[in-house]
Design an enzyme around this catalytic site. Structure first.
Site, short mmCIF file in Angstrom:
data_model
loop_
_atom_site.label_atom_id
_atom_site.label_comp_id
_atom_site.label_asym_id
_atom_site.label_seq_id
_atom_site.Cartn_x
_atom_site.Cartn_y
_atom_site.Cartn_z
N GLY A 21 14.58 -40.36 -6.53
CA GLY A 21 13.09 -40.64 -5.80
C GLY A 21 12.86 -39.86 -4.62
N THR A 22 12.40 -38.70 -5.02
CA THR A 22 12.07 -37.69 -3.56
C THR A 22 11.33 -38.14 -2.39
OG1 THR A 22 10.96 -36.54 -5.12
CG2 THR A 22 13.51 -35.79 -4.85
N ASN A 23 10.40 -39.04 -2.84
CA ASN A 23 9.29 -39.40 -1.96
C ASN A 23 10.26 -40.29 -1.05
OD1 ASN A 23 7.64 -38.48 -3.80
ND2 ASN A 23 7.19 -40.63 -4.62
N ASP A 24 10.96 -41.13 -1.27
CA ASP A 24 11.58 -42.16 -0.42
C ASP A 24 12.83 -41.20 0.12
OD1 ASP A 24 10.84 -44.68 0.22
OD2 ASP A 24 11.15 -45.21 -1.97
N LYS B 207 0.76 -1.21 0.03
CA LYS B 207 0.01 0.11 0.00
C LYS B 207 1.02 1.18 0.17
CE LYS B 207 -3.80 -0.21 2.14
NZ LYS B 207 -4.78 -0.30 3.04
N CYS C 268 11.65 -38.42 -10.45
CA CYS C 268 10.31 -39.11 -10.47
C CYS C 268 9.63 -39.06 -9.36
CB CYS C 268 10.48 -40.48 -11.26
SG CYS C 268 11.62 -41.78 -10.10
N ARG D 170 -3.29 2.92 8.66
CA ARG D 170 -3.56 1.77 8.18
C ARG D 170 -2.62 0.71 8.13
NH1 ARG D 170 -7.93 2.29 4.20
NH2 ARG D 170 -8.98 4.41 4.26
N HIS E 106 -15.61 -8.89 1.16
CA HIS E 106 -14.59 -9.58 1.66
C HIS E 106 -14.51 -11.20 1.29
CE1 HIS E 106 -13.15 -12.40 5.13
NE2 HIS E 106 -12.23 -11.40 5.14
N SER F 169 17.83 -41.15 -11.45
CA SER F 169 16.59 -40.81 -11.08
C SER F 169 16.09 -40.54 -9.86
CB SER F 169 15.29 -41.45 -11.72
OG SER F 169 13.90 -40.79 -11.62
N TYR G 284 15.17 -33.91 -16.57
CA TYR G 284 13.96 -33.80 -16.82
C TYR G 284 13.22 -34.16 -15.32
CZ TYR G 284 14.30 -38.87 -16.26
OH TYR G 284 14.63 -39.93 -15.56
N GLY H 81 -8.18 -7.32 4.94
CA GLY H 81 -8.92 -7.43 6.14
C GLY H 81 -8.11 -8.15 7.37
N ARG I 286 -3.10 -1.15 -6.38
CA ARG I 286 -2.31 -2.36 -6.46
C ARG I 286 -2.45 -3.24 -7.71
NH1 ARG I 286 -5.18 -5.11 -1.55
NH2 ARG I 286 -7.20 -5.36 -2.76
N MET J 204 -5.35 -7.61 8.97
CA MET J 204 -4.82 -6.68 10.10
C MET J 204 -5.62 -5.45 10.38
SD MET J 204 -0.84 -7.07 8.87
CE MET J 204 -1.03 -6.36 7.56
N ARG K 68 6.26 -48.05 -12.95
CA ARG K 68 6.02 -48.94 -11.86
C ARG K 68 5.87 -50.19 -11.74
NH1 ARG K 68 4.45 -43.68 -8.82
NH2 ARG K 68 5.81 -43.14 -7.20
N GLU L 49 17.39 -42.32 -3.84
CA GLU L 49 16.26 -42.20 -3.03
C GLU L 49 16.65 -42.68 -1.57
OE1 GLU L 49 13.11 -44.60 -4.37
OE2 GLU L 49 14.02 -46.34 -4.88
C1 PEP Z 1 10.21 -42.12 -4.62
O1 PEP Z 1 10.51 -42.53 -3.92
O2 PEP Z 1 10.30 -40.96 -5.00
C2 PEP Z 1 9.63 -42.76 -6.07
C3 PEP Z 1 9.52 -42.30 -7.11
O3 PEP Z 1 9.34 -44.19 -5.63
P1 PEP Z 1 7.95 -44.94 -5.11
O4 PEP Z 1 7.20 -43.63 -4.69
O5 PEP Z 1 7.52 -45.64 -5.84
O6 PEP Z 1 8.66 -45.32 -3.64
MG MG Z 2 10.95 -44.78 -3.89
#
Ligand code: PEP
Ligand code: MG
Length: 912
Positions: free
Chosen positions: A798-801, A29, A864, A98, A464, A796, A884, A107, A342, A109, A589, A777
């Site tokens: 495996g960001t989940n594990d 503001k 992945c 203000r 609002h 690759s 990728y 709204g 704004r 604050m 998978r 992973e």
């Molecule tokens: C992971 O672990 O990121 C993965 C892609 O494998 P999954 O989810 O099948 O364990």
């Molecule tokens: Mg995994």
């Protein structure tokens, strides 16, 4: 010699000193008020106290040293400009105080108007304005706002007193209270302040101002502001600036008023005159939706000169900001004042349309257009919408019960609830709810978050409910005036006298404003139809939305470096992914190919095998089934890479549940009905049972201890590839080994796999060039990535594990058990399973990528895990140089768009 002094920080900026790029310091503001002042637009003079001052106050509990003197100097200057002093008895200067943070928090604050009025100056204001009623009304508003926000008095006490005064007068309209009534109300309000706080309302104008500034600082940490920030992912340490602005009055009579305006329609992006105007009213009345406004276009007949001037200013602002602006203005006795502008919030559809319109107008280029939309908006456009009100044969037309204002698009179906508490409670127990209110206020925020959609019977596009819902991307219909909402009785009545009770199903369409009784069926969005290829890119569907999306997507594709692949394990998903723009499969998978009773039985046979012959027989049965799956998949992705991951989950996942099986065996025993197979199965289930299966016998470990399993899968892949090649296709499989922790594991599997590939190539006469790589992973894999790259042709992530193992969070349990508490405590702003934790998990990804490429330049790198389709994470993967991202088919367009945005953003920062 002059003494060296540490520079004194500057905590206060006059509106003439700042500019629009100082949002961190002056808040949105303050920065924009300064920008408008510099553009020569009519902004009431004032000054801004910086966010830095607020930070010091919040950290230390008191105002920073020097702030008081700086405020005094700016107040002096303001008084000189205005030719009157704050609270001066015969002609008081009044100011508003203000809040204004870097990001708009509508709204959430505090704001206090009319600071400077007192017993001494109210008569002066009456004399100067020639309007005694106005003076007393302004004073009672000050007492009410100051009492509530600065002194913490329960706001209902003032509201009740106001209602009583109106009741005594036999009216329901504030405007029927005359000067005498309001004077009495002022006394009553002062009494409330005294009895509730044990002190008198401060009569010293400077004390009023200082206390109001302090209250605004503190409102940064109010519960509702914190909740809003968490919801909108606004960092908690930004703090708010405070704007002190000389008051102008829209409530001086019918030649005065106040309004809000947009340079384009924020829900569709269409150009035209959009906004609301309220005659004889003060600023907050419009946003609060308390009295009904008229469309801005009517201002032309009410006050043509101001209207024309406003239109001119709106054009100036849009050309200057090169974007949709929203504006708050006041007309005081025919003179127009700009109170705020704004870059305005907009719906997802409007964002795409406006971005391309501005390109066509030559105001921005396509890179900028791409920068101005985002993946979350695109995802919203892919949600289904309600079927048209044209029923097919045998279908009943939806039962429309009201037609309100289309405030925030989407199709929402749920049970009607009438208060925030119930909305939260019901949604926690799994119900879908629509929050129905006459109008919402900031206290409704919890319920708005919990609800599928919001329906109000009052207020316009800028109420609002509308502003907050649009910000959250939540469906909202507001101003459905045909509905009589009775929140106390928890029901509403329709124009034709029907009554909808709490718990009844309703459907609201935020794109048309229509409200239906019951559940209305939904149909796919045109944007999905476009991605599916059933709607042509040039289709003028929904006001050019598809064209706009196509244009921006094409530009993103042209700009991005990251390729986008799909996580898919059957031909249908693969084909859809391809239609959505996938450039291959990043994760197939194979465990999904072991499902279905016939196959599960074979896996069971494999597990129960006592002899090599039995095991090999089970594998021989599985081989052609697997091969056929791969043939279909390679065909669907012909010419594009398909990364097939060998079996990952623990084998007991394919066996019956231990408790169920135990009961079955026990019952059979009791009946003396022995089932040999069940008994063997139970023994196997016990043998394979693990306390922590995610850390147990899975991934590469399975391949190493179950002879022949991975070889069978590799053979199936190779034979399928050979078959496709012989059929004239272009299969491009890659083989990926899961859950590797050390290079030795990979080397053993690799050696076996290479043998099988060579055998199949020799047997079929088809040369097979199939890359072998691994998932990264596990933390150990990431840390030893340099060694692992010796045996891997690609990684690759495996960001989940990896997230699970880096944090020590069980991915199947924690989100439901304690993540809410962690989010509430601000330990993280978003689940690390949703958006990559850059500092922890992300840092390992970065190190592993560097180490892997140091060993093997040109090593192909992808991701992945679920993060591959998350907007913020895509930017991170671009930054660390992956080749990728791979995600579920439905998220592919989002990943393409964000990969394009990431590319232009890094290009922009490189050239800066
Ligand atoms: C992971 O672990 O990121 C993965 C892609 O494998 P999954 O989810 O099948 O364990
Ligand atoms: Mg995994």
């Amino acid at each position: 010699m002059c003494a060296r002094r540490t520079p004194v920080p500057k905590f206060v900026y006059s509106f003439t000193e700042g500019n629009k790029d100082l949002k961190d310091l002056l808040g949105g503001k303050g920065a924009n008020l300064a920008e408008m002042t510099n553009l020569g637009l009519p902004v009431p003079p004032g000054f801004t106290i910086t966010t830095e001052a607020c930070k010091v106050y919040l950290e230390s509990g008191s105002e920073p040293e020097g702030l008081r003197d700086e405020v005094s100097a700016h107040l002096d200057a303001l008084e000189r400009t205005m030719g009157k002093r704050l609270g001066q008895a015969d002609d008081p200067l009044l100011v508003s105080v203000r809040s204004g943070a870097k990001f708009s928090m509508p709204g959430m604050m505090d704001t206090v108007l009319n600071i400077g009025l007192s017993d001494a100056s109210v008569a002066g204001l009456a004399a100067q304005s020639g309007n005694e009623r106005f003076a007393w009304d302004s004073y009672r508003r000050l007492l009410q706002m100051f009492g509530k926000t600065v002194l913490g008095v329960d706001g209902d006490l003032f509201e009740d007193a106001l209602d009583e005064a109106k009741h005594a007068k036999g009216t329901s309209d504030d405007l029927d209270l005359d000067a005498g009534d309001l004077e009495k109300l002022v006394e009553r309000f002062k009494g409330i302040v005294r009895s509730e706080t044990g002190r008198d309302f401060p009569q010293d104008p400077r004390e009023q101002m200082d206390l109001a500034v302090r209250a605004v600082f503190e409102s940064w940490n109010s519960d509702r502001a914190r909740l809003y920030r968490r919801q909108e992912r606004i960092p908690g340490d930004l703090a708010t600036a405070v704007n002190v602005c000389s008051m102008v009055f829209g409530n001086l009579g019918s030649d005065s008023g106040t309004g809000v305006a947009f340079t384009r329609d924020p829900s569709t992006g269409a150009q035209g005159v959009y906004g609301d105007y309220l005659q004889n009213a003060q600023g907050e009345d419009v946003v609060a939706g308390i009295r009904n406004t008229v469309p801005l276009a009517e201002l032309e007949t009410l006050d043509k000169a101001s209207y024309d001037q406003l239109m001119g200013i709106m054009e100036t602002l849009e050309n200057h900001y090169r974007d949709l602006c929203d504006i708050e203005f006041t007309i005081e006795r025919g003179k127009l004042w700009m109170l705020q502008t704004r870059v305005g919030k907009r719906t997802a559809a409007a964002a795409f349309r406006i971005a391309t319109q501005l390109v066509d107008q030559g105001l921005i280029d396509l890179d900028e257009a791409l920068h101005r939309v985002n993946g979350a908006q695109l995802a919203q456009l892919m949600f289904p919408r309600f079927a048209e009100e044209r029923p097919g044969q045998g279908e009943k037309a939806p039962d429309r019960i009201a037609w309100g204002i289309a405030a925030s698009p989407g199709a929402a179906v749920g049970k009607a609830v009438f208060d925030s508490y119930t909305a939260v409670k019901w949604s926690r127990s799994g119900e879908k709810v629509i929050l129905v209110r006459r109008e919402t206020n900031p206290d409704d925020l919890d319920g708005m978050i919990a609800a599928e959609g919001i329906l109000t019977s009052r207020g316009g596009k800028t109420s609002h409910a509308a502003v907050v819902a649009r910000g959250m991307g939540k469906t909202c219909v507001c101003g459905a005036e045909e509905l009589e909402v009775d929140t106390k009785k928890r029901r509403f009545a329709t124009a034709d006298g029907r009554v909808v009770e709490e718990g009844d199903l309703i459907s609201i369409d935020g794109s048309t404003g229509k409200v239906y009784l019951g559940e209305v069926p939904v149909v796919p969005s045109p944007v999905v139809e476009y991605f599916e290829g059933t709607l042509h890119a040039g289709a003028d569907e929904q006001g050019g939305l598809v064209q706009a999306v196509h244009r921006i997507m094409s530009h993103a594709d042209g700009r991005r470096r990251l390729r986008v692949r799909a996580n898919a394990d059957n031909a249908d998903d693969a084909s859809r992914a391809r239609r959505y723009g996938a450039q291959g499969i990043g994760l197939c998978r194979t465990e999904h190919m072991f499902l279905g009773e016939e196959r599960r039985k074979e896996v069971e046979r494999l597990i129960l095998a006592d002899t090599d012959d039995e095991r090999e027989s089970a594998l021989r049965t599985l081989l052609p089934l697997q091969k056929d799956d791969f043939v279909e998949l390679f065909q669907a992705m012909d010419g594009l890479p398909v990364t097939v991951r060998l079996l990952d989950p623990p084998l007991h996942e394919f066996l019956p549940d231990i408790t169920e099986l135990s009961v079955r065996v026990a019952l059979a025993e009791a009946r003396k009905d022995h089932n040999e197979n069940d008994l063997r199965l139970l023994q196997a289930v016990h043998r394979l049972h693990e306390q922590n299966p995610m850390l147990g016998l899975r991934g590469v470990r399975l391949g190493l201890v179950i002879p022949g399993l991975f070889s069978m899968q590799v053979r199936a892949i190779a034979e399928a590839a050979a078959e496709r090649r012989r059929a004239g296709g272009d299969p491009r499989p890659e083989i990926m080994i899961p859950l590797v922790g050390t290079v030795q594991e990979l080397e053993i599997v690799r050696e076996d796999a290479e043998k099988v590939l060579a055998e199949v190539a020799a047997a079929t006469g088809v040369p097979l060039d199939i890359a072998l790589g691994t998932m990264i992973e596990l933390p150990r894999a990431a840390v030893t990535a340099g060694q692992i790259a010796e045996a891997a042709e690609f990684f690759s992530f495996g960001t989940n594990d990896l997230t699970q193992t880096v944090w020590g969070f069980s991915r199947d349990d924690v989100e439901a058990s304690f993540f809410t508490a962690y989010l509430e405590k601000g330990i993280f702003g978003v689940s690390p399973f949703e958006t990559i934790d850059r500092d922890g998990v992300g840092s390992l990804v970065r190190q592993a990528a560097e180490a892997g490429r140091a060993t093997r330049p040109g090593l192909k790198l992808g991701v992945c895990g679920e993060h591959g389709g998350d907007p913020d994470s895509v930017h991170f993967f671009h930054e660390v140089g992956l080749d990728y991202v791979s995600c579920s088919p439905f998220r592919i367009p989002v990943a393409r768009l964000e990969a394009g945005r990431a590319a232009i953003e890094t290009a922009g920062s490189d050239s800066r």
